[in-house]
Design a protein around this motif. Structure first.
Motif, PDB file in Angstrom:
ATOM      1  N   PHE A  18      52.795  35.914  36.714  1.00  0.00           N
ATOM      2  CA  PHE A  18      52.331  35.123  37.852  1.00  0.00           C
ATOM      3  C   PHE A  18      53.442  34.657  38.794  1.00  0.00           C
ATOM      4  N   GLY A  19      54.692  34.723  38.377  1.00  0.00           N
ATOM      5  CA  GLY A  19      55.781  34.305  39.261  1.00  0.00           C
ATOM      6  C   GLY A  19      55.922  32.797  39.328  1.00  0.00           C
ATOM      7  N   PHE A  20      56.228  32.278  40.528  1.00  0.00           N
ATOM      8  CA  PHE A  20      56.485  30.845  40.723  1.00  0.00           C
ATOM      9  C   PHE A  20      55.645  30.320  41.885  1.00  0.00           C
ATOM     10  N   GLY A  21      54.971  29.189  41.653  1.00  0.00           N
ATOM     11  CA  GLY A  21      54.279  28.495  42.736  1.00  0.00           C
ATOM     12  C   GLY A  21      53.017  29.167  43.230  1.00  0.00           C
ATOM     13  N   SER A  22      52.320  29.893  42.363  1.00  0.00           N
ATOM     14  CA  SER A  22      51.110  30.603  42.781  1.00  0.00           C
ATOM     15  C   SER A  22      49.861  29.925  42.244  1.00  0.00           C
ATOM     16  N   ALA A  23      48.707  30.321  42.801  1.00  0.00           N
ATOM     17  CA  ALA A  23      47.410  29.903  42.273  1.00  0.00           C
ATOM     18  C   ALA A  23      46.488  31.114  42.316  1.00  0.00           C
ATOM     19  N   TYR A  24      45.801  31.361  41.216  1.00  0.00           N
ATOM     20  CA  TYR A  24      44.915  32.527  41.105  1.00  0.00           C
ATOM     21  C   TYR A  24      43.553  32.115  40.569  1.00  0.00           C
ATOM     22  N   THR A  25      42.524  32.802  41.079  1.00  0.00           N
ATOM     23  CA  THR A  25      41.204  32.777  40.452  1.00  0.00           C
ATOM     24  C   THR A  25      41.022  34.112  39.751  1.00  0.00           C
ATOM     25  N   ILE A  26      40.691  34.078  38.464  1.00  0.00           N
ATOM     26  CA  ILE A  26      40.547  35.299  37.675  1.00  0.00           C
ATOM     27  C   ILE A  26      39.064  35.490  37.356  1.00  0.00           C
ATOM     28  N   SER A  27      38.535  36.596  37.826  1.00  0.00           N
ATOM     29  CA  SER A  27      37.117  36.903  37.584  1.00  0.00           C
ATOM     30  C   SER A  27      36.963  37.607  36.234  1.00  0.00           C
ATOM     31  N   ILE A  28      36.102  37.042  35.374  1.00  0.00           N
ATOM     32  CA  ILE A  28      35.775  37.668  34.088  1.00  0.00           C
ATOM     33  C   ILE A  28      34.611  38.622  34.344  1.00  0.00           C
ATOM     34  N   ASP A  29      34.888  39.933  34.291  1.00  0.00           N
ATOM     35  CA  ASP A  29      33.889  40.916  34.708  1.00  0.00           C
ATOM     36  C   ASP A  29      33.048  41.425  33.536  1.00  0.00           C
ATOM     37  N   ASP A  30      33.572  42.400  32.830  1.00  0.00           N
ATOM     38  CA  ASP A  30      32.820  42.950  31.701  1.00  0.00           C
ATOM     39  C   ASP A  30      33.796  43.439  30.646  1.00  0.00           C
ATOM     40  N   CYS A  31      33.269  44.079  29.630  1.00  0.00           N
ATOM     41  CA  CYS A  31      34.087  44.485  28.481  1.00  0.00           C
ATOM     42  C   CYS A  31      33.925  45.982  28.242  1.00  0.00           C
ATOM     43  N   THR A  32      35.050  46.676  28.024  1.00  0.00           N
ATOM     44  CA  THR A  32      35.020  48.105  27.728  1.00  0.00           C
ATOM     45  C   THR A  32      35.802  48.354  26.452  1.00  0.00           C
ATOM     46  N   GLN A  33      35.067  48.643  25.362  1.00  0.00           N
ATOM     47  CA  GLN A  33      35.687  48.940  24.064  1.00  0.00           C
ATOM     48  C   GLN A  33      36.720  47.871  23.669  1.00  0.00           C
ATOM     49  N   GLY A  34      36.309  46.610  23.779  1.00  0.00           N
ATOM     50  CA  GLY A  34      37.159  45.497  23.364  1.00  0.00           C
ATOM     51  C   GLY A  34      38.204  45.073  24.375  1.00  0.00           C
TER      52      GLY A  34
END
Length: 710
Positions: free
Chosen positions: A552-568
């Protein structure tokens, strides 16, 4: 006039008194304590007490100014009443108490804590912090003029070589304490500690310097029986002040024309003070007059610990390892250790070979110019930082972005604005600025067309409008992005949004973050700046999946989308809320280099020049005057930063650079009119006159005695 040495005859090799070992260790511990505490101080003000940059800078420079005003008080106490030993012991106790109070004042481990990390009882924390800093300023400033002089007292008159070596060791102890503490205390601050909440560990960052100050006191007292202790013999500084005061008073008392003019205004003190003291005072005042422009240099120099450290908080600190913003201050002592021998053994001899008359005052002028250029370099770096800083909503404004969590593209249109925005699958728009009011949003995807009314939008806030096409519907959610500034101290913020059809339980490195229904978002989680990666795990009623995150580096903000699952393997999408800092801290090195070069030719040369131009018994007066210029320099920062009202930090850097450049020109003009003197030669003339006067007196007494016998 001296106390016995007790066991002071014990000596190290080459005839060094054993007592100097205690003094050098004491100085190392005391400098570790002071510089370690000061390195993290401005970040403590900003990120613990939650003061803005200007207030944090103002209090920081007020503290530093006080540290350089109190040496005058310490010198008077030592020379007039307590003596150096008892002054050091007494004020070291005050110093240690101050460090302990500051450390206690930074403890914030109550269960009922504030969500923003600010202390629970703000007035109490501020009161303890200010009391601690005042005691520290009294302690460190009060002992400053005493410790080195006390070390010099340990040598006999015929040990000039050993005394010179001691001062070199003493200077090394100062730099070693400064360098090591500036590495260690920011690392301690950056660790997380606390029982109820995990927060920056300021109690440890201040506590370790407090322990080192206690060690410094114990070590110094332990050598008590070995010390040679000179009794107080009156303060020459007070004599100089009285002489100047009497001359001024006497001059105004005799303003009438019947009294003839005198060659120098100080000659009006001749009715009460002897010619030697008056001549010595003239030499001192001549140098002190040259000190008038010098505070402007220190106004820039001491901003390493305030403005430059705050500048580093918005930069990328990846040097292979994560470097904390306050650790960048180590560049100065490292460069000092390198530059002093290089300048002395290479640069100055080379200039001399070129037959350039590089006088001490010319060196100091060059030092001022280099410091001015350092702030030009800082301004250029700040311009690059500002280019990468996100624009946040102002008063009366709100920001909205559209986030498409689905697998089909959509077209969106805000009413009454007519522009259309195309949003591809798994992508988001930039933040768009609107007036804080109700907005209508039309979303079109194929044959689907739905209108959504966005109500209750708050000014100066950011929102994410997340949506996805699900069958014959467009499902959506308006999410408040509760971040309106870059993350503190180069840390990162991440949150999760569930684009799956099932409720998911999300963990980050095996720590539960949230349980999210479809199309809902978690709160932001703070993670350290750097390039670490984290295991993200998603658990539903039917599957468990995980994936290793990006760096993520330094000083960032992220929204992480939980999509789906493929073979674990968990499929996720990153949406950048605030971009990571892209300007590297290494770009601060040129400004540190220029400022350090300026320090080498200004500070070292200035002290040598002052000592060479002052009578032997008035070195302490010039030392006090030199320290006073540092105090005034820090006061100038308060005045300029408070009066300038500049909204851009780069503009303030340019202002300081311009002010020092103007002062540099003024100093250069003053230097051309200065005539160098040899105090030893002048004092020798007085010695000859005194010897002659004594001889004449003896001759007259002998003649009178002979006449009486006749």
């Amino acid at each position: 006039m001296t106390a016995g040495r007790g066991k002071g005859k014990s000596s190290l090799c080459s005839g060094f008194p054993l007592s100097i070992l205690f003094i050098v260790v004491n100085e190392f511990c005391e400098r570790f304590s002071y510089y370690g505490m000061r390195a993290v101080l401005v970040l403590y003000f900003k990120f613990f007490l939650h003061w803005d940059d200007n207030l944090a800078t103002a209090i920081y420079h007020t503290f530093v100014a006080l540290c350089y005003l109190t040496p005058i008080l310490g010198a008077i106490i030592a020379d007039s009443w307590l003596g150096k030993f008892m002054t050091i012991v007494s004020l070291s106790i005050v110093y240690t108490i101050g460090q302990a109070v500051l450390s206690v004042g930074s403890i914030n481990d109550l269960s009922d804590h504030n969500r923003d990390g600010s202390p629970d009882n703000v007035p109490l924390h501020i009161a303890l912090s200010m009391i601690g800093l005042i005691l520290i300023a009294l302690g460190t400033g009060g002992i400053k003029p005493c410790v080195s002089a006390f070390g010099g007292d340990q040598f006999e008159d015929d040990q000039e070589k050993q005394r010179s070596t001691f001062f070199s060791l003493f200077y090394m102890a100062i730099n070693a304490g400064s360098l090591i503490s500036t590495i260690i205390t920011p690392s301690l601050r950056a660790t997380e500690c606390g029982i109820h909440t995990k927060q920056r560990c300021y109690p440890l960052a201040f506590g370790v310097p407090a322990v080192l100050m206690a060690v410094a006191l114990i070590v110094f007292v332990a050598g008590s029986r070995m010390y040679k202790k000179v009794k107080p013999q009156g303060n020459i500084m007070l004599q100089v002040c009285k002489c100047v005061g009497f001359a001024i008073k006497n001059r105004f008392r005799h303003r009438s024309k019947e009294f003839p003019k005198r060659e120098h205004w100080l000659d009006w003190a001749s009715e009460k003070y002897d010619k030697r003291l008056i001549a010595q005072t003239k030499m001192v005042l001549k140098v002190l007059f040259l000190y008038i422009p010098l505070p402007m240099f220190w106004a820039l120099f001491d901003q390493q610990g305030s403005r430059w450290t705050l500048q580093a908080t918005a930069m990328n600190g990846d040097f292979g390892i994560a470097v904390q913003p306050d650790q960048m201050q180590i560049v100065n002592p490292i460069l000092i250790i390198i530059m002093v021998p290089v300048v002395d053994s290479l640069i100055y001899p080379l200039i001399k070979k070129c037959k350039i008359n590089f006088t001490p005052l010319k060196k100091m002028t060059v030092g001022m110019f280099l410091a001015s250029m350092a702030f030009v370099a800082a301004a250029l770096v700040q311009v690059q930082i500002d280019k990468t800083t996100p624009v946040f909503p102002a008063a009366g404004q709100t920001q909205i972005r559209l986030m498409n969590l689905g697998n089909v593209p959509v077209t969106a249109q805000f009413q009454p604005q007519l522009q259309s925005v195309h949003v591809a699958p798994k992508e988001a728009t930039d933040y768009m600025i609107f007036e804080a009011s109700e907005l209508q949003l039309d979303i079109t995807s194929g044959s689907l067309n739905e209108a959504h009314l966005l109500e209750g939008l708050l000014e100066e806030k950011r929102y994410t409008y997340a949506f996805q096409v699900s069958g014959t519907d467009i499902v959506s959610s308006l999410i408040l992005d509760n971040v309106t500034s870059k993350p503190e101290e180069g840390q990162n913020l991440i949150r999760f949004i569930n684009s799956d059809v099932s409720t998911v339980d999300i963990t980050l490195d095996d720590e539960t973050v949230a349980v999210l229904p479809p199309l809902s978002a978690s709160n932001y989680t703070t993670i350290p700046g750097g390039h670490s990666r984290y295991t993200i795990k998603s658990e539903t009623s039917s599957s468990i999946c995980s994936v290793l995150s990006k760096k993520f580096g330094f000083g960032s903000a992220y929204t992480i989308s939980i999509d789906d699952c493929t073979q674990g393997i968990l499929n996720i999408t990153y949406f950048e809320d605030i971009p990571p800092s892209s300007v590297h801290m290494a770009w601060q090195i040129p400004q540190y280099f220029l400022l350090t070069c300026g320090e080498v030719v200004f500070s070292v040369t200035g002290l040598e020049f002052s000592y060479s131009q002052a009578p032997s018994n008035m070195k302490s007066v010039l030392q006090a005057g030199w320290l006073l210029t540092v105090a005034v320099g820090n006061i100038i920062v308060l005045i300029v930063a408070g009066a300038s009202k500049l909204s851009k930090q780069w503009a303030e850097y340019v202002l300081f650079a311009a002010l020092l450049f103007v002062v540099c020109i003024i100093f250069a003009v003053m230097a051309t009119f200065y005539t160098y003197v040899d105090p030893n030669e002048i004092e020798a003339q007085f010695d000859e006159e005194e010897k002659k006067a004594k001889k004449d007196q003896d001759d007259r007494e002998k003649e009178a005695e002979a006449d009486s016998k006749m």
